[in-house]
Design an enzyme around this catalytic site. Structure first.
Site, PDB file in Angstrom:
ATOM      1  N   ASP A  46     -36.374  43.105  -6.133  1.00 28.26           N
ATOM      2  CA  ASP A  46     -35.665  42.461  -7.238  1.00 28.26           C
ATOM      3  C   ASP A  46     -35.381  43.502  -8.334  1.00 28.26           C
ATOM      4  O   ASP A  46     -36.307  44.079  -8.899  1.00 28.26           O
ATOM      5  CB  ASP A  46     -36.523  41.333  -7.831  1.00 28.26           C
ATOM      6  CG  ASP A  46     -35.772  40.590  -8.925  1.00 28.26           C
ATOM      7  OD1 ASP A  46     -34.828  39.850  -8.582  1.00 28.26           O
ATOM      8  OD2 ASP A  46     -36.101  40.776 -10.119  1.00 28.26           O
ATOM      9  N   TYR A  51     -32.924  47.151 -16.247  1.00 24.52           N
ATOM     10  CA  TYR A  51     -34.261  47.743 -16.099  1.00 24.52           C
ATOM     11  C   TYR A  51     -34.195  49.275 -16.189  1.00 24.52           C
ATOM     12  O   TYR A  51     -35.230  49.939 -16.282  1.00 24.52           O
ATOM     13  CB  TYR A  51     -34.934  47.310 -14.785  1.00 24.52           C
ATOM     14  CG  TYR A  51     -35.147  45.814 -14.644  1.00 24.52           C
ATOM     15  CD1 TYR A  51     -35.055  44.965 -15.742  1.00 24.52           C
ATOM     16  CD2 TYR A  51     -35.422  45.243 -13.403  1.00 24.52           C
ATOM     17  CE1 TYR A  51     -35.233  43.590 -15.603  1.00 24.52           C
ATOM     18  CE2 TYR A  51     -35.603  43.868 -13.262  1.00 24.52           C
ATOM     19  CZ  TYR A  51     -35.502  43.053 -14.366  1.00 24.52           C
ATOM     20  OH  TYR A  51     -35.676  41.691 -14.222  1.00 24.52           O
ATOM     21  N   LYS A  80     -28.736  42.096 -11.154  1.00 24.85           N
ATOM     22  CA  LYS A  80     -28.322  41.112 -12.162  1.00 24.85           C
ATOM     23  C   LYS A  80     -27.334  41.720 -13.150  1.00 24.85           C
ATOM     24  O   LYS A  80     -27.372  42.921 -13.411  1.00 24.85           O
ATOM     25  CB  LYS A  80     -29.550  40.600 -12.928  1.00 24.85           C
ATOM     26  CG  LYS A  80     -30.728  40.265 -12.031  1.00 24.85           C
ATOM     27  CD  LYS A  80     -31.918  39.719 -12.783  1.00 24.85           C
ATOM     28  CE  LYS A  80     -33.121  39.612 -11.859  1.00 24.85           C
ATOM     29  NZ  LYS A  80     -33.996  40.787 -11.871  1.00 24.85           N
ATOM     30  N   HIS A 111     -27.857  37.302 -15.439  1.00 23.96           N
ATOM     31  CA  HIS A 111     -29.232  37.572 -15.863  1.00 23.96           C
ATOM     32  C   HIS A 111     -29.693  36.572 -16.931  1.00 23.96           C
ATOM     33  O   HIS A 111     -30.800  36.041 -16.858  1.00 23.96           O
ATOM     34  CB  HIS A 111     -29.331  39.007 -16.394  1.00 23.96           C
ATOM     35  CG  HIS A 111     -30.699  39.578 -16.373  1.00 23.96           C
ATOM     36  ND1 HIS A 111     -30.966  40.916 -16.214  1.00 23.96           N
ATOM     37  CD2 HIS A 111     -31.911  38.984 -16.498  1.00 23.96           C
ATOM     38  CE1 HIS A 111     -32.275  41.112 -16.235  1.00 23.96           C
ATOM     39  NE2 HIS A 111     -32.867  39.956 -16.409  1.00 23.96           N
TER      40      HIS A 111
HETATM   41  P1  NAP Z   1     -45.742  39.923 -13.267  1.00 23.81           P
HETATM   42  O1  NAP Z   1     -45.334  40.267 -11.890  1.00 23.81           O
HETATM   43  O2  NAP Z   1     -46.093  38.529 -13.608  1.00 23.81           O
HETATM   44  O3  NAP Z   1     -46.984  40.823 -13.721  1.00 23.81           O
HETATM   45  C1  NAP Z   1     -46.924  42.214 -13.714  1.00 23.81           C
HETATM   46  C2  NAP Z   1     -48.231  42.730 -14.346  1.00 23.81           C
HETATM   47  O4  NAP Z   1     -49.350  42.401 -13.495  1.00 23.81           O
HETATM   48  C3  NAP Z   1     -48.210  44.227 -14.497  1.00 23.81           C
HETATM   49  O5  NAP Z   1     -48.882  44.562 -15.712  1.00 23.81           O
HETATM   50  C4  NAP Z   1     -49.005  44.702 -13.288  1.00 23.81           C
HETATM   51  O6  NAP Z   1     -49.637  45.934 -13.541  1.00 23.81           O
HETATM   52  C5  NAP Z   1     -50.015  43.610 -13.123  1.00 23.81           C
HETATM   53  N1  NAP Z   1     -50.456  43.451 -11.731  1.00 23.81           N
HETATM   54  C6  NAP Z   1     -49.670  43.253 -10.644  1.00 23.81           C
HETATM   55  N2  NAP Z   1     -50.414  43.105  -9.536  1.00 23.81           N
HETATM   56  C7  NAP Z   1     -51.694  43.212  -9.910  1.00 23.81           C
HETATM   57  C8  NAP Z   1     -52.934  43.141  -9.222  1.00 23.81           C
HETATM   58  N3  NAP Z   1     -52.989  42.907  -7.918  1.00 23.81           N
HETATM   59  N4  NAP Z   1     -54.089  43.310  -9.938  1.00 23.81           N
HETATM   60  C9  NAP Z   1     -54.045  43.525 -11.273  1.00 23.81           C
HETATM   61  N5  NAP Z   1     -52.901  43.595 -11.991  1.00 23.81           N
HETATM   62  C10 NAP Z   1     -51.735  43.452 -11.318  1.00 23.81           C
HETATM   63  O7  NAP Z   1     -44.645  40.401 -14.328  1.00 23.81           O
HETATM   64  P2  NAP Z   1     -43.095  40.648 -14.492  1.00 23.81           P
HETATM   65  O8  NAP Z   1     -42.781  42.058 -14.191  1.00 23.81           O
HETATM   66  O9  NAP Z   1     -42.735  40.081 -15.811  1.00 23.81           O
HETATM   67  O10 NAP Z   1     -42.363  39.699 -13.400  1.00 23.81           O
HETATM   68  C11 NAP Z   1     -42.140  40.098 -12.082  1.00 23.81           C
HETATM   69  C12 NAP Z   1     -40.685  40.442 -11.798  1.00 23.81           C
HETATM   70  O11 NAP Z   1     -39.824  39.342 -12.064  1.00 23.81           O
HETATM   71  C13 NAP Z   1     -40.107  41.558 -12.690  1.00 23.81           C
HETATM   72  O12 NAP Z   1     -40.601  42.826 -12.374  1.00 23.81           O
HETATM   73  C14 NAP Z   1     -38.625  41.348 -12.471  1.00 23.81           C
HETATM   74  O13 NAP Z   1     -38.238  41.889 -11.229  1.00 23.81           O
HETATM   75  C15 NAP Z   1     -38.549  39.819 -12.490  1.00 23.81           C
HETATM   76  N6  NAP Z   1     -38.262  39.321 -13.860  1.00 23.81           N
HETATM   77  C16 NAP Z   1     -37.037  38.760 -14.097  1.00 23.81           C
HETATM   78  C17 NAP Z   1     -36.705  38.296 -15.354  1.00 23.81           C
HETATM   79  C18 NAP Z   1     -35.367  37.673 -15.594  1.00 23.81           C
HETATM   80  O14 NAP Z   1     -34.976  37.498 -16.761  1.00 23.81           O
HETATM   81  N7  NAP Z   1     -34.655  37.312 -14.561  1.00 23.81           N
HETATM   82  C19 NAP Z   1     -37.642  38.378 -16.418  1.00 23.81           C
HETATM   83  C20 NAP Z   1     -38.884  38.913 -16.148  1.00 23.81           C
HETATM   84  C21 NAP Z   1     -39.198  39.369 -14.865  1.00 23.81           C
HETATM   85  P3  NAP Z   1     -49.206  47.285 -12.732  1.00 23.81           P
HETATM   86  O15 NAP Z   1     -47.721  47.282 -12.658  1.00 23.81           O
HETATM   87  O16 NAP Z   1     -49.775  48.345 -13.632  1.00 23.81           O
HETATM   88  O17 NAP Z   1     -49.886  47.201 -11.425  1.00 23.81           O
END
Ligand code: NAP
Length: 317
Positions: A46, A51, A80, A111
């Site tokens: 994704d 980004y 996006k 987005h």
């Molecule tokens: P998330 O996946 O909910 O959480 C990421 C956080 O969790 C990071 O700090 C990561 O640290 C940590 N983490 C991941 N796996 C772990 C594990 N096994 N143990 C401990 N910590 C862990 O956050 P997100 O990036 O907000 O959401 C995921 C994806 O959704 C994004 O990357 C993006 O692709 C998409 N997104 C889309 C939108 C939109 O507007 N469409 C908005 C937000 C997000 P490390 O990276 O240091 O491991």
């Protein structure tokens, strides 16, 4: 590793576990993407123009393909169109394809349903002299969606499916009144403190697949220490991340956990078969603990979510 797939409303298949790349540092995301595709069993990445790491993601994809372990048609790539590109969707796609070193993406999303000045003081985050966001007042969702429909109809070799992100129920209702093509997905924040059950229900009714972003509560993974999540992790002899991911997969949603650490890439793909009762427990966490939205930018536009206003603050109702 999981190989759960979901069918989109245009017949194509989307692997339900995708690697998130928001805030993935440029220095690490290339190796993470290569690892996820070649060793981690991931078949979905994704991405987004905003980004600012699509070039590195593209290099990771290229290395994975060069390894001979995966072919392009084996995996799914989403990107996006950010609000500053809302009036130039085709240009945004071209830029992403170039960055990603790809001939096509599998899915292209609006987005956010907002327009920003395409000729402002910054290509992605233009501001007005008072520092507020430089909103494009002439923006309409249908105007942007018509460009998506045109791309999909005329350039299917570049875009296999089109969808939206951050659409509330009222925004979806309005779009569906005029859309020729029903969006294939709606990518929204989704975790036990913000299950957005009204959106999930509406999308199910309309054949729109829900993609869960920030499944761990975003930066730092605050949901890992949630008592219900921890209790279920113990019960199923797995990790909190596996519980949070499995909850979406057992309910037919796509889920997009983000990390660049190989061990976490693997840990986040461990799926357990949650019982209906335990899944329902996770649905109800927000009732006892209160809702929490982690991604609430102050667009200056009310996007129709029940818990969040135009200034990015929680609504009182
Ligand atoms: P998330 O996946 O909910 O959480 C990421 C956080 O969790 C990071 O700090 C990561 O640290 C940590 N983490 C991941 N796996 C772990 C594990 N096994 N143990 C401990 N910590 C862990 O956050 P997100 O990036 O907000 O959401 C995921 C994806 O959704 C994004 O990357 C993006 O692709 C998409 N997104 C889309 C939108 C939109 O507007 N469409 C908005 C937000 C997000 P490390 O990276 O240091 O491991």
């Amino acid at each position: 590793m999981t190989s759960v797939n979901v069918k989109l409303n245009n017949g194509i298949t989307i692997p339900a576990l995708g690697l998130g790349t928001w805030q993935s540092p440029k220095g690490a995301v290339e190796a993470a993407v290569e690892y996820a595709l070649t060793e981690g069993g991931y078949r979905h990445i994704d991405c987004a123009l905003v980004y600012k790491n699509e070039e590195e993601v593209g290099r990771g994809i290229a290395k994975a393909i060069a390894s001979g372990k995966v072919k392009r048609e084996d995996f799914f790539v989403t990107t996006k169109v950010f609000p500053a590109y809302a009036s130039k969707v085709e240009e945004s796609l071209k830029e992403s394809l170039k960055n990603l070193q790809l001939d096509y993406v599998d899915l292209l999303l609006i987005h956010w349903p907002v327009g920003l000045n395409p000729n402002g003081n910054d290509p992605l985050f233009p501001t007005r002299p008072d520092g507020s966001r430089d909103i494009d007042e002439s923006y309409t969702v249908i105007g942007e969606w018509r460009q998506f429909e045109k791309l999909y109809k005329e350039q299917r070799d570049k875009v296999r499916a089109i969808g939206v992100s951050n659409f509330s129920v009222p925004y979806l209702e309005n779009l569906l009144k005029e859309a020729e093509i029903v969006p294939a997905v709606n990518q929204v924040e989704n975790h036990p403190l913000l299950p957005q059950l009204e959106i999930v229900e509406y999308c199910k009714e309309k054949g729109i697949v829900v993609e869960a972003y920030s499944p761990f509560g975003s930066t730092g993974g605050p949901l890992f220490s949630n008592a219900v999540v921890a209790e279920l992790a113990e019960k199923y002899n797995t990790t909190p991340s596996s519980i949070l991911v499995s909850w979406h997969l057992s309910n037919g949603r796509v889920v997009l956990p983000k990390t660049t650490t190989p061990a976490r890439i693997v840990a986040n793909s461990k799926v357990v078969d949650l019982s209906k009762e335990d899944s329902e427990k996770l649905n109800q966490v927000h009732v006892t603990e209160g809702k929490k939205r982690y991604a609430a930018p102050a667009w200056g536009v009310d996007l129709g979510f029940p818990d969040w206003d135009a200034s990015g603050k929680r609504k009182t109702n």
